[in-house]
Motif scaffolding. Structure first.
Motif, short mmCIF file in Angstrom:
data_model
loop_
_atom_site.label_atom_id
_atom_site.label_comp_id
_atom_site.label_asym_id
_atom_site.label_seq_id
_atom_site.Cartn_x
_atom_site.Cartn_y
_atom_site.Cartn_z
N ALA A 152 17.35 -1.31 -7.49
CA ALA A 152 16.50 0.01 -7.32
C ALA A 152 15.29 -0.57 -7.86
O ALA A 152 14.04 -0.28 -7.26
CB ALA A 152 16.94 1.18 -7.95
N GLN A 153 15.17 -1.41 -9.18
CA GLN A 153 13.92 -1.54 -9.69
C GLN A 153 13.04 -2.32 -8.87
O GLN A 153 11.74 -2.23 -8.69
CB GLN A 153 14.14 -2.26 -10.97
N LEU A 154 13.67 -3.61 -8.03
CA LEU A 154 13.00 -4.50 -7.19
C LEU A 154 12.53 -3.68 -6.10
O LEU A 154 11.35 -3.99 -5.61
CB LEU A 154 13.90 -5.50 -6.94
N LEU A 155 13.13 -2.95 -5.52
CA LEU A 155 12.81 -2.12 -4.29
C LEU A 155 11.67 -1.13 -4.60
O LEU A 155 10.80 -0.82 -3.85
CB LEU A 155 13.96 -1.50 -3.72
N VAL A 156 11.69 -0.68 -5.74
CA VAL A 156 10.70 0.35 -6.22
C VAL A 156 9.32 -0.40 -6.39
O VAL A 156 8.20 0.04 -6.12
CB VAL A 156 11.17 1.21 -7.30
N GLU A 157 9.58 -1.52 -7.14
CA GLU A 157 8.31 -2.34 -7.38
C GLU A 157 7.73 -2.76 -6.07
O GLU A 157 6.54 -2.67 -6.01
CB GLU A 157 8.80 -3.49 -8.41
N HIS A 158 8.56 -3.12 -5.16
CA HIS A 158 7.92 -3.52 -3.73
C HIS A 158 7.01 -2.33 -3.02
O HIS A 158 5.87 -2.63 -2.63
CB HIS A 158 8.84 -3.87 -2.76
N VAL A 159 7.54 -1.39 -3.09
CA VAL A 159 6.70 -0.03 -2.77
C VAL A 159 5.65 0.23 -3.41
O VAL A 159 4.67 0.68 -2.68
CB VAL A 159 7.87 1.30 -2.34
N ARG A 160 5.62 0.41 -4.50
CA ARG A 160 4.67 0.85 -5.37
C ARG A 160 3.38 -0.53 -5.20
O ARG A 160 2.18 0.25 -5.22
CB ARG A 160 5.02 0.64 -7.03
N LYS A 161 4.02 -1.49 -5.11
CA LYS A 161 2.67 -2.43 -5.05
C LYS A 161 2.09 -2.53 -3.71
O LYS A 161 0.81 -2.75 -3.55
CB LYS A 161 3.19 -3.91 -5.05
N ALA A 162 3.09 -2.11 -2.81
CA ALA A 162 2.20 -1.98 -1.24
C ALA A 162 1.31 -0.73 -1.12
O ALA A 162 0.53 -0.90 -0.55
CB ALA A 162 3.46 -1.77 -0.26
N ILE A 163 1.72 0.36 -1.82
CA ILE A 163 1.01 1.72 -1.76
C ILE A 163 -0.18 1.41 -2.52
O ILE A 163 -1.62 1.73 -2.00
CB ILE A 163 1.76 2.72 -2.10
N THR A 164 -0.12 0.94 -3.57
CA THR A 164 -1.32 0.53 -4.57
C THR A 164 -2.46 -0.19 -3.99
O THR A 164 -3.47 0.00 -3.90
CB THR A 164 -0.86 0.19 -5.86
N ALA A 165 -1.64 -1.37 -3.24
CA ALA A 165 -2.56 -2.29 -2.81
C ALA A 165 -3.63 -1.66 -1.58
O ALA A 165 -4.62 -2.25 -1.23
CB ALA A 165 -2.07 -3.59 -2.31
N ALA A 166 -2.92 -0.74 -0.90
CA ALA A 166 -3.74 -0.12 0.30
C ALA A 166 -4.51 0.99 -0.14
O ALA A 166 -5.06 1.60 0.55
CB ALA A 166 -2.63 0.52 1.24
N GLY A 167 -4.71 1.22 -1.58
CA GLY A 167 -5.70 2.18 -1.97
C GLY A 167 -4.92 3.37 -2.57
O GLY A 167 -5.94 4.43 -2.92
N GLY A 168 -3.50 3.59 -2.34
CA GLY A 168 -3.13 4.85 -2.77
C GLY A 168 -3.04 4.91 -4.33
O GLY A 168 -2.63 4.22 -4.78
N LYS A 169 -2.64 6.37 -4.67
CA LYS A 169 -2.39 6.94 -6.10
C LYS A 169 -1.17 7.35 -6.03
O LYS A 169 -0.77 8.33 -5.26
CB LYS A 169 -3.24 7.64 -6.71
N ILE A 170 0.15 6.59 -6.74
CA ILE A 170 1.50 7.08 -6.79
C ILE A 170 1.57 8.13 -7.48
O ILE A 170 1.34 8.22 -8.77
CB ILE A 170 2.32 5.76 -6.86
N ASP A 171 2.20 9.10 -7.09
CA ASP A 171 2.62 10.42 -7.94
C ASP A 171 4.16 9.66 -8.28
O ASP A 171 4.53 9.90 -9.55
CB ASP A 171 2.94 11.47 -6.96
N TYR A 172 5.12 9.40 -7.62
CA TYR A 172 6.37 9.00 -8.01
C TYR A 172 6.74 8.20 -6.76
O TYR A 172 6.50 8.35 -5.64
CB TYR A 172 7.37 9.98 -8.12
N ALA A 173 7.51 7.20 -7.16
CA ALA A 173 8.34 6.28 -6.06
C ALA A 173 9.78 6.07 -6.87
O ALA A 173 9.88 5.25 -7.83
CB ALA A 173 7.85 5.11 -5.66
#
Length: 321
Positions: A254-275
């Motif tokens: 789960a940690q690796l999958l979450v890290e991938h999604v977080r990086k993708a959203i942040t790189a696109a300019g998004g601010k993450i509430d939760y993943a």
């Protein structure tokens, strides 16, 4: 298609339909309908002879700093969209929190205005947070554990408001079945648990997320996205699909999958509430995908909070071992 404003009229109509031996389905909405809502209506028709769509922007689920005042509304457009779908009744109440004597509410179809916090105000008074719902309403429903993770971390009153208004709708409409979209997976689980724990005689049907042509999860709030923000927001659905592909290739961390999604959203300019990747039943975080889970995301793009999720199953090799 009958438009009903008063609670007792809605209850009487529904009881008459059921007395005639017909089932009644309810599709609860906050209006500004899109194709996802209409898909819920189509599903409802499979489960009952009569379909009721409720349109009510529920103030009970909005905190003072949230977008109650700016939540998109278009009751005339909603009625036009529903006309071809064979809906029997629209329940568009003036107010479900008994504020008629104090307020002229604009949220659900009558005159009024909003203050800067999004609270309703009348011509002669502005409500503070403590009396938003007037002196009359003081009963709330809280689904304790399922309301705390995910959206509940930063929106502590949200699911209290959702559970309460859905319970009120069930008591007024008295449906045999209610249809909910699973874009807000946590909301669906909260409603299922409330129905089980409080013995509501209502079958709950959850429908898959409806997506637009570009893959974005359909939401009434999408209208507030600029073209650039919308393009960048596609990073949410795209990274979730990539995570699902990784699981089929036996990635269970789960940690690796979450890290991938977080990086993708942040790189696109998004601010993450939760993943978060959580168990589908308990909504508790998991470390490895060894049972059915949901990968849930909430992120901000251009000041718009977007939800999305994807349901995941353990890799086939784990199931066979």
């Amino acid at each position: 298609m009958k438009v009903i404003k008063e609670k007792q009229e809605m209850r009487s109509w529904s009881r008459a339909m059921r007395k005639a031996g017909n089932r009644v389905a309810l599709v609860p909405t906050m209006g500004f309908l899109h194709s996802g809502h209409l898909a819920l209506v189509e599903e409802a028709k499979k489960h009952a002879q009569h379909v009721v769509v409720s349109i009510y922007v529920n103030p009970g689920q909005f905190a003072p700093n949230e977008d109650f005042g700016s939540y998109p509304r278009d009751i005339d457009g909603d009625l036009q969209k529903l006309q071809p779908f064979g809906v029997d009744a629209i329940f568009n109440p003036f107010d479900l929190y008994e504020r008629h004597s104090r307020l002229n509410t604009s949220a659900n179809g009558i005159a009024g205005s909003h203050d800067t916090k999004g609270f309703l105000q009348s011509d002669d008074s502005t409500l503070c947070e403590d009396d938003t719902y007037g002196q009359e309403h003081e009963t709330w429903i809280q689904v304790e554990k399922l309301s705390k993770p995910l959206c509940g971390q930063n929106r502590p009153i949200f699911f209290r408001g959702v559970a309460t208004v859905v319970a009120k709708l069930f008591n007024i409409v008295e449906p045999d079945v209610a249809i909910f979209g699973k874009k807000d997976f946590q909301q669906w689980r909260v409603i299922c648990r409330m129905v089980r724990d409080l013995d509501f005689a209502v079958d709950i049907v959850g429908c898959p997320i409806a997506r637009d042509f570009d893959g974005i999860a359909m939401s009434s709030r999408n209208v507030h996205l600029s073209p650039t923000d919308r393009c960048q927001a596609l990073s949410i659905s795209r990274s979730l699909r990539e995570a699902a592909e990784s699981v089929t290739e036996c990635e269970v961390s789960a940690q690796l999958l979450v890290e991938h999604v977080r990086k993708a959203i942040t790189a696109a300019g998004g601010k993450i509430d939760y993943a978060s990747i959580v168990d589908q039943e308990t909504l508790k975080d998991v470390r490895e995908i060894r049972a059915p889970v949901v990968f849930a995301v909430a992120a901000w793009f251009g000041g718009v909070r977007l939800l999305d999720n994807i349901e995941l199953q353990p890799p086939q090799s784990l199931l066979e071992s």
